[in-house]
Write a protein that holds these residues in place. Structure first.
Motif, PDB file in Angstrom:
ATOM      1  N   ASP A  24       0.807  -0.972  -0.596  1.00  0.00           N
ATOM      2  CA  ASP A  24       0.047  -0.098  -0.004  1.00  0.00           C
ATOM      3  C   ASP A  24       0.286   0.770  -0.432  1.00  0.00           C
ATOM      4  N   GLU A  25       2.190   0.765   1.239  1.00  0.00           N
ATOM      5  CA  GLU A  25       2.638   2.591   0.731  1.00  0.00           C
ATOM      6  C   GLU A  25       3.471   2.794  -0.359  1.00  0.00           C
ATOM      7  N   ARG A  28       1.011   3.902  -2.728  1.00  0.00           N
ATOM      8  CA  ARG A  28       1.322   5.956  -2.592  1.00  0.00           C
ATOM      9  C   ARG A  28       2.069   6.576  -2.980  1.00  0.00           C
ATOM     10  N   ARG A  29       3.684   5.610  -2.707  1.00  0.00           N
ATOM     11  CA  ARG A  29       4.967   6.570  -3.167  1.00  0.00           C
ATOM     12  C   ARG A  29       4.455   6.648  -4.241  1.00  0.00           C
ATOM     13  N   GLU A  31       1.610   7.377  -6.423  1.00  0.00           N
ATOM     14  CA  GLU A  31       1.361   8.115  -6.915  1.00  0.00           C
ATOM     15  C   GLU A  31       1.600   9.208  -6.688  1.00  0.00           C
ATOM     16  N   ASN A  32       2.556   9.367  -5.301  1.00  0.00           N
ATOM     17  CA  ASN A  32       2.657  11.156  -4.871  1.00  0.00           C
ATOM     18  C   ASN A  32       3.878  11.510  -6.038  1.00  0.00           C
TER      19      ASN A  32
END
Length: 194
Positions: A24-25, A28-29, A31-32
């Motif tokens: 998940d992280e 998210r990374r 996407e960021n």
């Protein structure tokens, strides 16, 4: 004390949780990172627009010195912008001093948000061939996906190892006898197994 079996269960549960966190992280990374690049390219467009001449050009040296505190990595941002057709210039990664006189030409004044690739867990419906977003290098990436000869799952370009005419995940490219990680320069294929 704790039995070996219980201890093992506890460790594997912790590892599984760690692993879930990582997936998940990392999504998210990713996407960021994609959003950050979009933001940097938009800042770059504004900075070039405020400095360009009648030919829509500004020299790299000027841009570098005057935007020193704005961009974390001007050369990387320029390269990303060049790949997306926003700017054009000679070469790839520009260096201060060496490439100060290289003119950078602004081709586009705005960009669409990059599509954020869906995480592998959810299969997204294929976009229609008419969607304008699939043009450019996105389309190439989609076509370039292959399956790993070892685990059978999709291999993306970033993690692909090509050997003996097949594709592997870098983590799956191991010896079938001893499970050692192999290098593309050091392996031998016997009956289709490495």
């Amino acid at each position: 004390g704790m039995s070996v079996a219980n201890k093992w269960n506890q460790i594997t549960t912790e590892k599984a949780q760690e692993y879930d966190g990582v997936t998940d992280e990392s999504i998210r990374r990713r996407e960021n990172a994609i959003k950050w690049v979009d933001k940097e390219i938009r800042k770059l467009i504004a900075e070039i627009k405020s400095r360009m001449d009648s030919k829509r050009q500004v020299n790299f040296g000027v841009l570098f010195v005057e935007t020193d505190n704005i961009f974390e990595a001007l050369s990387g941002t320029l390269l990303a912008a060049k790949k997306r057709g926003v700017v054009n210039y000679e070469g790839q990664l520009l260096m201060q001093g060496m490439h100060d006189k290289v003119p950078i030409t602004l081709l586009k004044e705005e960009i669409e948000d990059s599509e954020i690739p869906p995480p592998d867990k959810t299969k997204s419906p294929p976009s229609s061939p008419l969607s304008p977003r699939t043009r450019g290098f996105d389309a190439v990436d989609i076509g370039a996906q292959q399956n790993c000869a070892s685990c059978g799952k999709k291999v993306y370009q970033t993690e692909r190892v090509g050997a003996a005419g097949k594709s592997y995940h870098s983590t799956c490219f191991v010896c079938c006898h001893c499970n050692c990680k192999l290098k593309v320069t050091e392996f031998c294929s016997v009956n289709g197994k490495v």
